[in-house]
Design an enzyme around this catalytic site. Structure first.
Site, mmCIF file in Angstrom:
data_model
loop_
_atom_site.group_PDB
_atom_site.id
_atom_site.type_symbol
_atom_site.label_atom_id
_atom_site.label_comp_id
_atom_site.label_asym_id
_atom_site.label_seq_id
_atom_site.Cartn_x
_atom_site.Cartn_y
_atom_site.Cartn_z
ATOM 1 N N ASP A 227 -8.441 12.415 25.909
ATOM 2 C CA ASP A 227 -8.983 13.073 24.719
ATOM 3 C C ASP A 227 -8.980 14.591 24.842
ATOM 4 O O ASP A 227 -9.239 15.306 23.875
ATOM 5 C CB ASP A 227 -10.385 12.551 24.399
ATOM 6 C CG ASP A 227 -11.376 12.790 25.536
ATOM 7 O OD1 ASP A 227 -11.084 13.580 26.449
ATOM 8 O OD2 ASP A 227 -12.457 12.164 25.509
ATOM 9 N N SER B 219 -22.321 13.636 26.672
ATOM 10 C CA SER B 219 -21.318 12.822 27.365
ATOM 11 C C SER B 219 -20.780 13.477 28.634
ATOM 12 O O SER B 219 -20.312 12.783 29.538
ATOM 13 C CB SER B 219 -20.163 12.512 26.412
ATOM 14 O OG SER B 219 -19.604 13.714 25.893
ATOM 15 N N HIS C 77 -13.200 15.332 27.804
ATOM 16 C CA HIS C 77 -14.071 14.839 28.880
ATOM 17 C C HIS C 77 -13.375 14.900 30.241
ATOM 18 O O HIS C 77 -12.249 14.401 30.374
ATOM 19 C CB HIS C 77 -14.519 13.402 28.576
ATOM 20 C CG HIS C 77 -15.328 13.299 27.326
ATOM 21 N ND1 HIS C 77 -14.769 12.953 26.103
ATOM 22 C CD2 HIS C 77 -16.647 13.505 27.114
ATOM 23 C CE1 HIS C 77 -15.720 12.958 25.185
ATOM 24 N NE2 HIS C 77 -16.868 13.281 25.759
#
Length: 248
Positions: free
Chosen positions: A222, A73, A225
């Site tokens: 979060d 990601s 990221h």
């Protein structure tokens, strides 16, 4: 009307019908021939056009070198409004600014583990790759995957790249874990990447999230990221290792 006249009338009607039927059959035959001819022409035209496109594509891409970012990601640009703002896209803009003939391919998959990367590496290697940036392992660490397994998977990916494309230059991006994963595990996890880079004699980025990891304003809600600004810094970190490989 006499019987003879009646017979003659029937004969004239049948003759007229036969002539019309013959003309209709002839017309139908001509129509089918023309239709088949059109389809054949269309098919030939399609084949020619396909060949032209193929040749054009080869011509357009034959002189361009490829940098492939193979990761999770972080590479994919999870959470960004535009994936072009992920670090591979930022790298492309840096390269374009310098007028270098390289295309950066974003091959990141959110949630990817080293096992997942190992499973899809053969498909990725169907294209010519000049520089291969390997950014995987974070999801293994966050899930507490056995480090022997992570090491073997990363080694398998490196081996496949070297085997299928010996001239490809490999850059391994190191990753580090937050301290809550346990001191011993986080220390050993960090060492996995260092050992692989040394063993395989490949280019190494010690920590791809340098100056970004753990900094709240550079990460999304979060806390994992990077934001757009964070990806700019990630690209700068990668660029330090990549630049000497792409510039004369």
């Amino acid at each position: 009307m006499s019987k003879a006249e009646n017979n003659q009338l029937r004969l004239n009607v049948l003759t007229s019908i036969s002539q019309k039927l013959i003309k209709f059959c002839y017309f139908l035959t001509v129509l089918l021939v023309v239709a088949c001819g059109d389809r054949t022409t269309e098919k030939k035209t399609a084949e020619v056009n396909t060949e032209d496109v193929s040749e054009q594509t080869e011509t357009e891409t034959s002189g361009t070198k490829t940098i492939l970012c193979f990761g999770d990601s972080i590479t994919a640009g999870y959470g960004l409004n535009d994936t072009d703002d992920a670090y591979p896209g930022v790298l492309q803009r840096k390269i374009d600014t310098l007028g270098l003939d390289y295309t950066v391919v974003n091959s990141g998959v959110s949630g990817e583990t080293t096992a997942g990367g190992k499973a899809r590496i053969d498909w990725v290697l169907n294209q010519d790759i000049d520089i291969f940036i390997l950014e995987l392992g974070a999801n293994d660490g966050l899930r507490g995957v056995n480090l022997v397994e992570t090491t073997m998977n990363l080694q398998a990916i490196i081996d496949r790249v070297k085997s299928e494309s010996p001239k490809t230059k490999i850059i391994l991006a190191g990753m580090q874990l937050p301290p809550n994963m346990g001191e011993e595990y986080t220390s050993d996890f960090k060492q996995v990447f260092m050992n692989l880079a040394e063993k395989n004699e490949i280019e190494f980025i010690p920590f791809i999230l340098e100056d970004v990891g753990g900094i709240a304003e550079l990460n999304q809600k979060d806390g994992i990221h990077p934001t757009e600004e964070g990806h700019e810094l990630v690209a700068n970190t990668v660029w330090k290792t990549l630049k000497p490989l792409v510039t004369p």
